[in-house]
Design a protein around this motif. Structure first.
Motif, PDB file in Angstrom:
ATOM      1  N   ARG A  68       0.830  -1.201   0.000  1.00 41.56           N
ATOM      2  CA  ARG A  68       0.000   0.000   0.000  1.00 41.56           C
ATOM      3  C   ARG A  68       0.866   1.252   0.000  1.00 41.56           C
ATOM      4  NH1 ARG A  68      -5.009  -0.109   0.966  1.00 41.56           N
ATOM      5  NH2 ARG A  68      -4.967  -1.983   2.257  1.00 41.56           N
ATOM      6  N   LEU A  69       0.468   2.248  -0.792  1.00 44.06           N
ATOM      7  CA  LEU A  69       1.188   3.517  -0.829  1.00 44.06           C
ATOM      8  C   LEU A  69       0.900   4.296   0.446  1.00 44.06           C
ATOM      9  CD1 LEU A  69       2.950   5.390  -2.673  1.00 44.06           C
ATOM     10  CD2 LEU A  69       0.814   6.512  -3.323  1.00 44.06           C
ATOM     11  N   VAL A  70       1.955   4.693   1.152  1.00 41.58           N
ATOM     12  CA  VAL A  70       1.802   5.443   2.401  1.00 41.58           C
ATOM     13  C   VAL A  70       2.799   6.595   2.414  1.00 41.58           C
ATOM     14  CG1 VAL A  70       1.123   3.334   3.626  1.00 41.58           C
ATOM     15  CG2 VAL A  70       3.494   4.129   3.748  1.00 41.58           C
ATOM     16  N   GLN A  71       2.536   7.566   3.254  1.00 43.28           N
ATOM     17  CA  GLN A  71       3.500   8.650   3.488  1.00 43.28           C
ATOM     18  C   GLN A  71       3.428   9.064   4.943  1.00 43.28           C
ATOM     19  OE1 GLN A  71       3.152  12.223   1.048  1.00 43.28           O
ATOM     20  NE2 GLN A  71       5.302  12.711   1.377  1.00 43.28           N
ATOM     21  N   TYR A  72       4.599   9.207   5.553  1.00 44.59           N
ATOM     22  CA  TYR A  72       4.681   9.563   6.965  1.00 44.59           C
ATOM     23  C   TYR A  72       4.826  11.070   7.133  1.00 44.59           C
ATOM     24  CZ  TYR A  72       5.180   4.743   8.589  1.00 44.59           C
ATOM     25  OH  TYR A  72       4.951   3.424   8.890  1.00 44.59           O
ATOM     26  N   PHE A  73       4.054  11.596   8.092  1.00 45.28           N
ATOM     27  CA  PHE A  73       4.144  12.985   8.508  1.00 45.28           C
ATOM     28  C   PHE A  73       4.522  12.998   9.984  1.00 45.28           C
ATOM     29  CE2 PHE A  73       1.568  12.765   4.795  1.00 45.28           C
ATOM     30  CZ  PHE A  73       1.836  13.923   4.089  1.00 45.28           C
ATOM     31  N   GLU A  74       4.842  14.163  10.492  1.00 46.94           N
ATOM     32  CA  GLU A  74       5.284  14.240  11.879  1.00 46.94           C
ATOM     33  C   GLU A  74       4.269  13.632  12.841  1.00 46.94           C
ATOM     34  OE1 GLU A  74       7.790  18.131  12.594  1.00 46.94           O
ATOM     35  OE2 GLU A  74       6.089  18.556  11.268  1.00 46.94           O
ATOM     36  N   ARG A  75       2.990  13.823  12.543  1.00 44.33           N
ATOM     37  CA  ARG A  75       1.950  13.389  13.472  1.00 44.33           C
ATOM     38  C   ARG A  75       1.035  12.296  12.920  1.00 44.33           C
ATOM     39  NH1 ARG A  75       2.470  17.258  17.380  1.00 44.33           N
ATOM     40  NH2 ARG A  75       3.385  19.221  16.690  1.00 44.33           N
ATOM     41  N   GLN A  76       1.338  11.786  11.715  1.00 48.48           N
ATOM     42  CA  GLN A  76       0.419  10.793  11.151  1.00 48.48           C
ATOM     43  C   GLN A  76       1.090  10.004  10.027  1.00 48.48           C
ATOM     44  OE1 GLN A  76      -2.014   8.857  10.616  1.00 48.48           O
ATOM     45  NE2 GLN A  76      -2.965   9.180  12.607  1.00 48.48           N
ATOM     46  N   ARG A  77       0.381   8.969   9.592  1.00 44.94           N
ATOM     47  CA  ARG A  77       0.738   8.208   8.394  1.00 44.94           C
ATOM     48  C   ARG A  77      -0.474   8.190   7.473  1.00 44.94           C
ATOM     49  NH1 ARG A  77       1.798   2.796  10.197  1.00 44.94           N
ATOM     50  NH2 ARG A  77      -0.412   2.348   9.889  1.00 44.94           N
ATOM     51  N   PHE A  78      -0.315   8.713   6.275  1.00 41.96           N
ATOM     52  CA  PHE A  78      -1.392   8.694   5.295  1.00 41.96           C
ATOM     53  C   PHE A  78      -1.318   7.379   4.528  1.00 41.96           C
ATOM     54  CE2 PHE A  78      -2.484  13.428   4.481  1.00 41.96           C
ATOM     55  CZ  PHE A  78      -2.462  13.683   5.840  1.00 41.96           C
ATOM     56  N   GLU A  79      -2.485   6.818   4.216  1.00 38.04           N
ATOM     57  CA  GLU A  79      -2.554   5.566   3.472  1.00 38.04           C
ATOM     58  C   GLU A  79      -3.514   5.723   2.298  1.00 38.04           C
ATOM     59  OE1 GLU A  79      -2.017   2.701   7.439  1.00 38.04           O
ATOM     60  OE2 GLU A  79      -3.899   2.691   6.291  1.00 38.04           O
ATOM     61  N   TYR A  80      -3.085   5.247   1.130  1.00 39.56           N
ATOM     62  CA  TYR A  80      -3.956   5.283  -0.045  1.00 39.56           C
ATOM     63  C   TYR A  80      -4.584   3.909  -0.241  1.00 39.56           C
ATOM     64  CZ  TYR A  80      -5.676   5.680  -4.794  1.00 39.56           C
ATOM     65  OH  TYR A  80      -6.487   5.677  -5.905  1.00 39.56           O
ATOM     66  N   HIS A  81      -5.928   3.876  -0.313  1.00 38.55           N
ATOM     67  CA  HIS A  81      -6.685   2.636  -0.468  1.00 38.55           C
ATOM     68  C   HIS A  81      -7.348   2.629  -1.846  1.00 38.55           C
ATOM     69  CE1 HIS A  81      -6.601   1.268   3.848  1.00 38.55           C
ATOM     70  NE2 HIS A  81      -6.188   2.525   3.963  1.00 38.55           N
ATOM     71  N   PRO A  82      -6.693   2.038  -2.839  1.00 38.22           N
ATOM     72  CA  PRO A  82      -7.251   2.081  -4.201  1.00 38.22           C
ATOM     73  C   PRO A  82      -8.595   1.392  -4.316  1.00 38.22           C
ATOM     74  CG  PRO A  82      -5.405   0.536  -4.058  1.00 38.22           C
ATOM     75  CD  PRO A  82      -5.421   1.305  -2.778  1.00 38.22           C
ATOM     76  N   GLU A  83      -8.893   0.470  -3.391  1.00 34.13           N
ATOM     77  CA  GLU A  83     -10.191  -0.203  -3.447  1.00 34.13           C
ATOM     78  C   GLU A  83     -11.337   0.769  -3.179  1.00 34.13           C
ATOM     79  OE1 GLU A  83      -8.616  -0.984   0.801  1.00 34.13           O
ATOM     80  OE2 GLU A  83      -7.834  -0.605  -1.223  1.00 34.13           O
ATOM     81  N   TYR A  84     -11.031   1.940  -2.601  1.00 34.27           N
ATOM     82  CA  TYR A  84     -12.040   2.963  -2.350  1.00 34.27           C
ATOM     83  C   TYR A  84     -11.872   4.177  -3.265  1.00 34.27           C
ATOM     84  CZ  TYR A  84     -12.604   0.311   1.997  1.00 34.27           C
ATOM     85  OH  TYR A  84     -12.800  -0.678   2.918  1.00 34.27           O
ATOM     86  N   ALA A  85     -11.116   4.009  -4.342  1.00 33.60           N
ATOM     87  CA  ALA A  85     -10.885   5.123  -5.268  1.00 33.60           C
ATOM     88  C   ALA A  85     -12.211   5.709  -5.746  1.00 33.60           C
ATOM     89  CB  ALA A  85     -10.058   4.652  -6.458  1.00 33.60           C
ATOM     90  N   GLY A  86     -12.261   7.041  -5.763  1.00 34.60           N
ATOM     91  CA  GLY A  86     -13.484   7.722  -6.175  1.00 34.60           C
ATOM     92  C   GLY A  86     -14.435   8.003  -5.037  1.00 34.60           C
ATOM     93  N   THR A  87     -14.091   7.555  -3.827  1.00 34.52           N
ATOM     94  CA  THR A  87     -14.911   7.828  -2.652  1.00 34.52           C
ATOM     95  C   THR A  87     -14.096   8.659  -1.666  1.00 34.52           C
ATOM     96  OG1 THR A  87     -14.267   5.977  -1.210  1.00 34.52           O
ATOM     97  CG2 THR A  87     -15.835   5.506  -2.981  1.00 34.52           C
ATOM     98  N   GLU A  88     -14.736   9.114  -0.602  1.00 34.08           N
ATOM     99  CA  GLU A  88     -14.038   9.918   0.394  1.00 34.08           C
ATOM    100  C   GLU A  88     -13.099   9.091   1.267  1.00 34.08           C
ATOM    101  OE1 GLU A  88     -16.273  11.428   3.719  1.00 34.08           O
ATOM    102  OE2 GLU A  88     -17.968  10.124   3.250  1.00 34.08           O
ATOM    103  N   TYR A  89     -13.130   7.776   1.090  1.00 35.86           N
ATOM    104  CA  TYR A  89     -12.284   6.904   1.905  1.00 35.86           C
ATOM    105  C   TYR A  89     -11.046   6.396   1.162  1.00 35.86           C
ATOM    106  CZ  TYR A  89     -16.436   6.976   4.818  1.00 35.86           C
ATOM    107  OH  TYR A  89     -17.500   7.397   5.583  1.00 35.86           O
TER     108      TYR A  89
END
Length: 332
Positions: A68-89
């Protein structure tokens, strides 16, 4: 080409290999003081839900974890969920609060409602009055999840763990927008990840990486620098080929290594990918991969290209014993 070791062994397959080289202009330099910008796929989410004040700065480029594509920030980790592409999730925050609280042995058991607190029956915990407004107005369950501990004081701070964050109340900033901050869980886990992203000394990928740099030194070239993000991209490619049984620079969905590089936001001038697969025994397969790659003029030209500075190398073994090797290279 088919090679036979002996009559009693299965044929050892050396598959055909194709090399790819691409060039692009260098993207604009990152504006962040950490040197990394928000990856394109995360930019809208980052700005919409608070940007730097909520998440902090990016600590590195986007990368791949568990496919899974992720990116770390100082206070969080963002995760991209392609199975929900086109939705708010399609973009979600990682469950950092749960991960850290569990590892630290925090008390996650549900409790009874406490007067003056916001009780959340879904997890059986009370949100401290100091955190209620921040939780409700900054995204609530959608962003932070439910509380999983009771609030408690630690090192002069009121702290409470939520599924996706740790809330901290800073009394010295009472009455300002900085009174409530998210804990720096992203920085904590990123530092641990950076220490853990290394090859096992005897892994097949490490063997091939070393053999490639040995040949570059013999040719009078600088060795390539092993890059954890490129390694994650290479692993994503090898894993996908081994799992689905194809061998190509383009996935069945039309995705390439260059698409993955672009998704991470790594700045680069030139990028290349070489692939190799064989079913040689474990004590021979990495050396055979190197021999085969350097025997091919197209692959040799890429691996010995002096413009390249960084690389990632990966190997995945399919259920039938076939080893899939991927080498991804860039000039930064």
């Amino acid at each position: 080409m088919v090679r036979r070791r002996s009559r009693r062994l299965l044929p050892l397959l050396l598959a055909s290999i194709v090399a790819v080289l691409a060039a692009l202009p260098v993207p604009a330099a990152a504006a962040s003081p950490t040197g990394y910008d928000v990856a394109p796929v995360f930019q809208d989410f980052y700005q919409r839900y608070g940007g730097v004040p909520v998440f902090g700065y990016a600590l590195g480029p986007a990368t791949f974890e568990n496919g899974r594509l992720v990116q770390y920030f100082e206070r969080q980790r963002f995760e991209y969920h392609p199975e929900y592409a086109g939705t708010e999730y399609a973009v979600l925050l990682g469950l950092l609060g749960k991960e850290v609280a569990t590892r630290e042995g925090r008390d996650l058991r549900p409790v009874a409602p406490v007067p003056g607190h916001r009780y959340v029956p879904e997890t059986g915990h009370n949100i401290a009055p100091e955190f209620v407004s921040y939780w409700e107005n900054r995204g609530g369950v959608r962003l932070f999840g439910y509380p999983i501990t009771e609030p408690f004081w630690e090192q002069g701070l009121l702290v409470q763990y939520f599924e996706r964050a740790r809330f901290e109340y800073h009394p010295e900033f009472a009455g300002t927008q900085w009174a409530v901050l998210l804990g720096r869980l992203g920085a904590q886990l990123w530092a641990e990840r950076a220490r853990d992203v290394s090859y096992q000394a005897d892994s097949l990928a490490a063997q091939l990486a070393q053999l490639i740099n040995d040949r570059r030194r013999e040719a009078g070239l600088a060795p390539l620098v092993l890059d954890p993000t490129l390694t994650a991209i290479a692993q994503q490619r090898s894993d996908d080929m081994a799992r689905r049984g194809y061998f190509a620079h383009v996935s069945p969905e039309g995705k390439t290594a260059f698409d993955l590089i672009a998704a991470t936001g790594i700045p680069w001038r030139y990028a290349g990918e070489t692939l190799q697969r064989n079913n040689y025994p474990l004590d021979q397969t990495a050396r055979e991969a190197a021999r085969s790659l350097f025997a091919s003029p197209a692959h040799r030209d890429i691996l010995l290209d002096p413009r390249f500075t960084n690389y990632g190398v990966a190997e995945a073994t399919a259920a039938d014993g076939m080893h899939y090797y991927t080498v991804v290279l860039i000039q930064q």
